[in-house]
Design a protein around this motif. Structure first.
Motif, PDB file in Angstrom:
ATOM      1  N   PRO A 127      -8.359  11.159  -7.405  1.00 48.19           N
ATOM      2  CA  PRO A 127      -7.317  12.020  -6.827  1.00 48.19           C
ATOM      3  C   PRO A 127      -6.496  11.259  -5.791  1.00 48.19           C
ATOM      4  N   THR A 128      -5.353  11.808  -5.454  1.00 48.74           N
ATOM      5  CA  THR A 128      -4.536  11.303  -4.344  1.00 48.74           C
ATOM      6  C   THR A 128      -4.190  12.480  -3.444  1.00 48.74           C
ATOM      7  N   THR A 129      -3.807  12.179  -2.211  1.00 48.27           N
ATOM      8  CA  THR A 129      -3.384  13.239  -1.303  1.00 48.27           C
ATOM      9  C   THR A 129      -2.311  12.724  -0.355  1.00 48.27           C
ATOM     10  N   THR A 130      -1.559  13.631   0.180  1.00 48.17           N
ATOM     11  CA  THR A 130      -0.625  13.329   1.262  1.00 48.17           C
ATOM     12  C   THR A 130      -1.115  14.055   2.513  1.00 48.17           C
ATOM     13  N   ILE A 131      -0.575  13.677   3.671  1.00 50.21           N
ATOM     14  CA  ILE A 131      -0.906  14.373   4.911  1.00 50.21           C
ATOM     15  C   ILE A 131       0.292  14.323   5.854  1.00 50.21           C
ATOM     16  N   ARG A 132       0.519  15.418   6.541  1.00 49.48           N
ATOM     17  CA  ARG A 132       1.550  15.476   7.572  1.00 49.48           C
ATOM     18  C   ARG A 132       1.001  16.307   8.736  1.00 49.48           C
ATOM     19  N   ALA A 133       1.553  16.072   9.897  1.00 55.08           N
ATOM     20  CA  ALA A 133       1.081  16.774  11.101  1.00 55.08           C
ATOM     21  C   ALA A 133       2.268  17.438  11.793  1.00 55.08           C
ATOM     22  N   VAL A 134       2.138  18.718  12.081  1.00 52.87           N
ATOM     23  CA  VAL A 134       3.206  19.479  12.740  1.00 52.87           C
ATOM     24  C   VAL A 134       2.615  20.209  13.938  1.00 52.87           C
ATOM     25  N   ARG A 135       3.264  20.052  15.111  1.00 51.03           N
ATOM     26  CA  ARG A 135       2.779  20.700  16.323  1.00 51.03           C
ATOM     27  C   ARG A 135       3.543  21.986  16.580  1.00 51.03           C
ATOM     28  N   GLY A 200     -16.746  12.702  -7.906  1.00 52.93           N
ATOM     29  CA  GLY A 200     -17.085  11.789  -6.831  1.00 52.93           C
ATOM     30  C   GLY A 200     -16.059  10.730  -6.509  1.00 52.93           C
ATOM     31  N   LEU A 201     -14.916  10.723  -7.189  1.00 51.74           N
ATOM     32  CA  LEU A 201     -13.862   9.767  -6.866  1.00 51.74           C
ATOM     33  C   LEU A 201     -13.049  10.289  -5.683  1.00 51.74           C
ATOM     34  N   THR A 202     -12.523   9.375  -4.869  1.00 48.71           N
ATOM     35  CA  THR A 202     -11.834   9.787  -3.648  1.00 48.71           C
ATOM     36  C   THR A 202     -10.413   9.260  -3.573  1.00 48.71           C
ATOM     37  N   GLY A 203      -9.614   9.951  -2.753  1.00 53.10           N
ATOM     38  CA  GLY A 203      -8.261   9.537  -2.415  1.00 53.10           C
ATOM     39  C   GLY A 203      -8.068   9.709  -0.919  1.00 53.10           C
ATOM     40  N   ARG A 204      -7.186   8.900  -0.315  1.00 53.10           N
ATOM     41  CA  ARG A 204      -7.088   8.924   1.143  1.00 53.10           C
ATOM     42  C   ARG A 204      -5.633   8.726   1.580  1.00 53.10           C
ATOM     43  N   ALA A 205      -5.261   9.388   2.661  1.00 52.09           N
ATOM     44  CA  ALA A 205      -3.927   9.220   3.239  1.00 52.09           C
ATOM     45  C   ALA A 205      -4.036   9.328   4.751  1.00 52.09           C
ATOM     46  N   SER A 206      -3.089   8.745   5.463  1.00 49.98           N
ATOM     47  CA  SER A 206      -3.106   8.758   6.928  1.00 49.98           C
ATOM     48  C   SER A 206      -1.708   9.035   7.471  1.00 49.98           C
ATOM     49  N   THR A 207      -1.656   9.590   8.690  1.00 44.65           N
ATOM     50  CA  THR A 207      -0.381   9.785   9.370  1.00 44.65           C
ATOM     51  C   THR A 207      -0.596   9.701  10.882  1.00 44.65           C
TER      52      THR A 207
END
Length: 211
Positions: A127-135, A200-207
């Motif tokens: 899998p894949t993923t995105t990530i965003r952060a909103v305050r 068990g497969l992984t995906g990772r994203a950072s922000t």
């Protein structure tokens, strides 16, 4: 029917005159184009598809052509195993447990004859993923979208800056996920999101995020 399938029989038609009558010899495989003296033909699997669904499962479906489709069943073996009955139009559709993705073989039967085996590979990609952060005020909302064959119900785990480690969010059927946290006013750093699929497969994203 070839020439060798015919016999020549001599018949006396009149004195000093010989007539030849050709009599066909019919074999069972000449009737109906298939095996069996009844003329019944073996069923044929004309389509076979598989779609991964949540929970280490695959939905396997297709269609069988036969003189009496409703009498047919399809035996699945390999990475998935089981029997599915056809409807009046020859369609079959069932969900199978699949412990480990791999090859399957499907064979249709009508109670008398069986089809030629048809093969298919059940696959699974990481899998894949995105990530965003909103305050918003004193809250931070972390969200994103997971891409996977069967995203519904997967878990996204956050890590990185203080207050994020071990926090989790459940992925919706459309692949989206979101979690809102109350962090200290000067919270900042890197937010990591890790998603693990059913196999068990992984995906990772950072922000980065900050005050």
């Amino acid at each position: 029917m070839t020439y060798s399938n015919w016999k020549v029989r001599a018949v006396a038609a009149a004195p000093l005159l010989i007539a030849f009558t050709i009599v066909p010899v019919v074999h069972s495989d000449d009737v109906g184009g298939g095996s069996g003296s009844s003329g019944n033909q073996a069923p044929v699997i004309v389509s076979l598809t598989a779609v991964q669904v949540p929970g280490k499962k695959f939905r396997i479906s297709g269609r069988v052509a036969d003189e009496t489709p409703a009498s047919c069943g399809v035996v699945i073996s390999g990475a998935a195993s089981g029997v599915t009955l056809c409807d009046a139009n020859g369609n079959f559709d069932a969900i199978y447990d699949v412990a480990t993705p791999g090859d399957i073989t499907a064979i249709a039967g009508d109670g008398q004859l069986s089809s030629t085996p048809v093969g298919l590979t059940l696959g699974n990609a990481a899998p894949t993923t995105t990530i965003r952060a909103v305050r918003s005020g004193g809250q931070w909302t972390f969200s994103g979208t997971v891409t996977d064959e069967a995203p519904a119900g997967l878990t996204v785990t956050l890590s990185g800056a203080p207050g994020l480690n071990g926090r989790t969010a459940t992925v919706a059927a459309d692949g989206t996920w979101s979690i809102t946290l109350i962090l200290f006013s000067q919270a900042q750093g890197i937010a990591n999101a890790t998603v693990t699929d059913w196999y068990g497969l992984t995906g990772r994203a950072s922000t980065p995020f900050g005050s």
